[in-house]
Design an enzyme around this catalytic site. Sequence first.
Site, mmCIF file in Angstrom:
data_model
loop_
_atom_site.group_PDB
_atom_site.id
_atom_site.type_symbol
_atom_site.label_atom_id
_atom_site.label_comp_id
_atom_site.label_asym_id
_atom_site.label_seq_id
_atom_site.Cartn_x
_atom_site.Cartn_y
_atom_site.Cartn_z
ATOM 1 N N LYS A 1 3.707 8.730 -2.610
ATOM 2 C CA LYS A 1 3.548 7.785 -1.500
ATOM 3 C C LYS A 1 2.109 7.859 -1.037
ATOM 4 O O LYS A 1 1.655 8.842 -0.508
ATOM 5 C CB LYS A 1 4.487 8.169 -0.350
ATOM 6 C CG LYS A 1 5.800 7.461 -0.446
ATOM 7 C CD LYS A 1 6.427 7.210 0.914
ATOM 8 C CE LYS A 1 7.869 6.752 0.768
ATOM 9 N NZ LYS A 1 8.002 5.423 0.201
HETATM 10 C C1 LIG Z 1 9.271 5.032 -0.604
HETATM 11 C C2 LIG Z 1 9.272 4.346 -1.871
HETATM 12 C C3 LIG Z 1 10.412 4.349 -2.716
HETATM 13 C C4 LIG Z 1 11.736 4.982 -2.329
HETATM 14 O O1 LIG Z 1 11.642 6.364 -2.168
HETATM 15 P P1 LIG Z 1 12.677 7.189 -1.235
HETATM 16 O O2 LIG Z 1 12.224 8.605 -1.418
HETATM 17 O O3 LIG Z 1 14.033 6.947 -1.759
HETATM 18 O O4 LIG Z 1 12.503 6.679 0.156
HETATM 19 C C5 LIG Z 1 10.313 3.701 -3.945
HETATM 20 N N1 LIG Z 1 9.172 3.083 -4.328
HETATM 21 C C6 LIG Z 1 8.059 3.052 -3.530
HETATM 22 C C7 LIG Z 1 6.831 2.350 -4.000
HETATM 23 C C8 LIG Z 1 8.074 3.682 -2.282
HETATM 24 O O5 LIG Z 1 6.980 3.644 -1.513
#
Ligand SMILES: *Cc1c(COP(=O)(O)O)cnc(C)c1O
Length: 177
Positions: free
Chosen positions: A17
């Site tokens: 992220k």
């Molecule tokens: C946050 C996010 C996800 C989902 O991740 P989780 O850990 O399930 O919240 C998937 N793809 C992207 C690009 C993200 O930013």
Amino acid sequence: MSENYTGAAIGGTRAVKCGGNYAALLRAQAEAIDRGCDQVVFLDAVQRKYIEELGGMNVFFVFEDGSLSTPPLGTILPGITRDSIIALAREAGRTVREEAYTIDQWRADAASGKLKEAFACGTAAVISPIGKVCSASGDFEISGGKAGEVAMGLRQQLVDIQYGRAPDTHKWIRKVF
Ligand SMILES: *Cc1c(COP(=O)(O)O)cnc(C)c1O
């Protein structure tokens, strides 16, 4: 679905992220809203045909034989919700494949009825069914544009674990003081 923007390149920063990933996303997202869509599905940066993920969510497909598939890790974010869904579905006896899936195959499977449901998942929305895909090469519907049973069942299961209504057999819950 965006054919003009890709979410990730191999060796890019997408697998964590990272704020920098969201700048290109915002433009694609604005375009989607203009076209009356809610979310953007990103394709791979190299061949521009494999489904990767949505802006902030991973994606799953449910087939008529009850199996699920989700794009493999590499250039996508390894979502916690994605992991949880794979675990819950496998425990329920479903086959879950982590395999490449193209936009053309998605359209063909939706048309033939082989594909029963598609849904997005992430911490924020848990599970959101995908009822319709808009693309430059034509729009198509999945499960008649309605929320699918498998998606909603998995959503209920996850929410029940989160709220303590179902046993947390995986030790997913952490106490926050
Ligand atoms: C946050 C996010 C996800 C989902 O991740 P989780 O850990 O399930 O919240 C998937 N793809 C992207 C690009 C993200 O930013």
